[in-house]
Enzyme design. Structure first.
Site, short mmCIF file in Angstrom:
data_model
loop_
_atom_site.label_atom_id
_atom_site.label_comp_id
_atom_site.label_asym_id
_atom_site.label_seq_id
_atom_site.Cartn_x
_atom_site.Cartn_y
_atom_site.Cartn_z
N ARG A 147 24.08 37.90 45.81
CA ARG A 147 25.34 38.49 46.32
C ARG A 147 25.67 37.89 47.68
O ARG A 147 26.82 37.60 47.99
CB ARG A 147 25.24 40.02 46.41
N TYR A 166 53.39 40.00 45.48
CA TYR A 166 52.74 40.16 44.17
C TYR A 166 52.52 41.64 43.86
O TYR A 166 52.09 42.41 44.74
CB TYR A 166 51.40 39.39 44.18
N ASP A 188 49.52 34.16 51.23
CA ASP A 188 49.05 34.03 49.85
C ASP A 188 49.66 32.73 49.31
O ASP A 188 50.86 32.65 49.08
CB ASP A 188 49.51 35.25 49.05
N LYS A 241 44.88 31.34 38.97
CA LYS A 241 46.10 30.61 38.64
C LYS A 241 45.85 29.10 38.75
O LYS A 241 45.04 28.58 38.03
CB LYS A 241 47.24 31.10 39.54
C1 PLP Z 1 47.68 36.81 40.33
C2 PLP Z 1 48.03 36.92 41.76
C3 PLP Z 1 47.27 37.70 42.64
C4 PLP Z 1 46.11 38.56 42.18
O1 PLP Z 1 45.04 37.78 41.73
P1 PLP Z 1 44.01 38.26 40.60
O2 PLP Z 1 43.09 37.09 40.51
O3 PLP Z 1 44.79 38.52 39.34
O4 PLP Z 1 43.35 39.50 41.11
C5 PLP Z 1 47.62 37.71 43.99
N1 PLP Z 1 48.69 37.00 44.43
C6 PLP Z 1 49.45 36.25 43.61
C7 PLP Z 1 50.61 35.50 44.16
C8 PLP Z 1 49.15 36.18 42.25
O5 PLP Z 1 49.93 35.44 41.44
#
Ligand code: PLP
Length: 403
Positions: free
Chosen positions: A61, A113, A185, A210
């Protein structure tokens, strides 16, 4: 710094090309076996030669070789001194927000998001952290919503699904004047097209689910920073909260990341072609893509980004029924949530990804019932356009034929 970090930093210096770093950072051949690809390290614990004496790892961890390799690689691509991986993008958000003292205030861009919105409004509040959502298209708007206790400004650019941009440099300046940190982000553009840390952001976060992994088979997140103190705090929280990714997921995401530059180029080439095709179509009311001169912030996109990304949003000529018909008629595009994988996806934000946003807020954000979001994949361009063309024709000409 672990032994692996040292080895991989030596291995990549003095080469700094994006593709070179994607392939070589955090990827030194195994010193014991010569394996070009580091082995998957599933052990949860590590032998100590004397109490407290070990080779950089004691418990998985707290640290794992596959995770360290991935963190080194993504840090190199985001031009960050430090990278930390988490079990999801959402866990990354939760961990970053955990840095804040009770009673703190966050300012977030308003079309953030959906999961981040949910975390800010339903979870952070239970720890005494409140969030104000603001339209930051004009960075000066930030000044009027800052409070004495504002500690964090949270930005996504481009936003989801209406692809609005935020001027990172301008927002960073205002946030810093106020003593607040700026988090960006960077999931939508990936480090290939935008490096927010070089524009003044203090922390960059990613949903690696993504584009970073890029193959729709891993859920993972990451936080990047150049600041020693922020890193120490986040590293402490990564271990204390324990929302860490599995070694196999780190291995997979690292493998995916090695082709990020190639994928992003093709995502963009296809997205630009799709956006231009849609803009010329009489079946389409409007197209939103930062690479089109018709985008209201096209100039900012050109200045701030190195490319325009793979996401295209458009309004089909018609209503919810027309949009639904289109989404059923596509053959190559798959009707599904998420984005950033090699395969093309499409979805209806009003009912799917943004279904939990109130109808009033959706209206304010322009998320209409005929708004369709495309995650344009890396298939052959002409096939994608052919697919959109046949689905649009069927949907707009006879939307009611669907059973
Ligand atoms: C998908 C997404 C998240 C969240 O990520 P997860 O891996 O699904 O928890 C946060 N910000 C953006 C812009 C996203 O597209």
């Amino acid at each position: 710094m672990t032994a692996t970090d040292t080895v991989s930093k030596k291995a990549t210096a003095p080469f700094h090309g994006f593709g070179t770093l994607a392939i070589h950072a955090g990827q030194a051949p195994d010193p014991h076996t010569g394996a070009v690809i580091p082995a998957l390290s599933l052990s949860t614990t590590y032998k100590q030669s004397a109490v407290g004496v070990h080779q950089g790892y004691d418990y998985s961890r707290s640290g794992n070789p596959n995770r360290a390799d991935f963190e080194t690689a993504i840090a190199a691509l985001e031009k960050a001194k430090y990278g930390l991986a988490f079990s999801s993008g959402s866990a990354t958000t939760a961990t970053v927000v955990s840095m804040l003292p009770v009673g703190s205030h966050i300012v977030s861009v308003n079309d953030v998001y959906g999961g981040t919105y949910r975390y800010f409004t339903k979870v952070a509040t239970t720890h005494g952290v409140k969030t104000t959502f603001a339209d930051l298209a004009d960075p000066e708007a930030l000044r009027s919503v800052l409070q004495d206790n504002t500690r964090l400004v949270w930005v996504e650019t481009p936003t989801n699904p209406t692809l609005r941009l935020v001027d990172i440099e301008a927002v960073a300046r205002i946030a810093h004047d106020h003593g607040a940190l700026l988090v960006v982000d960077n999931t939508f553009l990936s480090p290939y097209f935008q490096n927010p840390l070089t524009l003044g952001a203090d922390i960059v976060v990613h949903s690696c689910t993504k584009y970073i992994n890029g193959h729709s088979d891993v859920v993972m997140g990451a936080a990047l920073t150049n600041d020693d103190q922020i890193y120490d705090k986040l590293k402490f929280l990564q271990n204390s909260i324990g929302a860490v990714p599995a070694p196999f997921d780190c291995f997979m995401a690292h493998r995916g990341l090695k082709t990020l530059h190639l994928r992003m180029r093709q995502h963009e080439e296809n997205a630009q072609a799709v956006a231009e095709y849609l803009q010329a179509s009489s079946y389409v009311e409007s197209v939103i893509y930062p690479g089109l001169p018709s985008h209201p912030q096209y100039n900012l996109a050109q200045r701030q980004q190195r490319g325009y990304g793979g996401m295209v949003t458009f309004r089909i000529r018609g209503d919810l029924q027309t949009a639904d018909a289109f989404l059923q008629h596509v053959r190559l595009f798959t009707l599904a949530e998420s984005l950033g994988g090699v395969e093309s996806l499409c979805e209806l934000p009003a009912s799917m990804t943004h279904g939990s946003v109130s109808p009033e807020d959706r209206a304010a954000l322009g998320i209409t019932d005929n708004l369709i979001r495309l995650s344009v994949g890396i298939e052959d361009t002409k096939d994608l356009i052919q697919d959109l063309d046949q689905a649009l024709t069927k949907a707009v000409d006879s939307p009611s034929v669907i059973e």
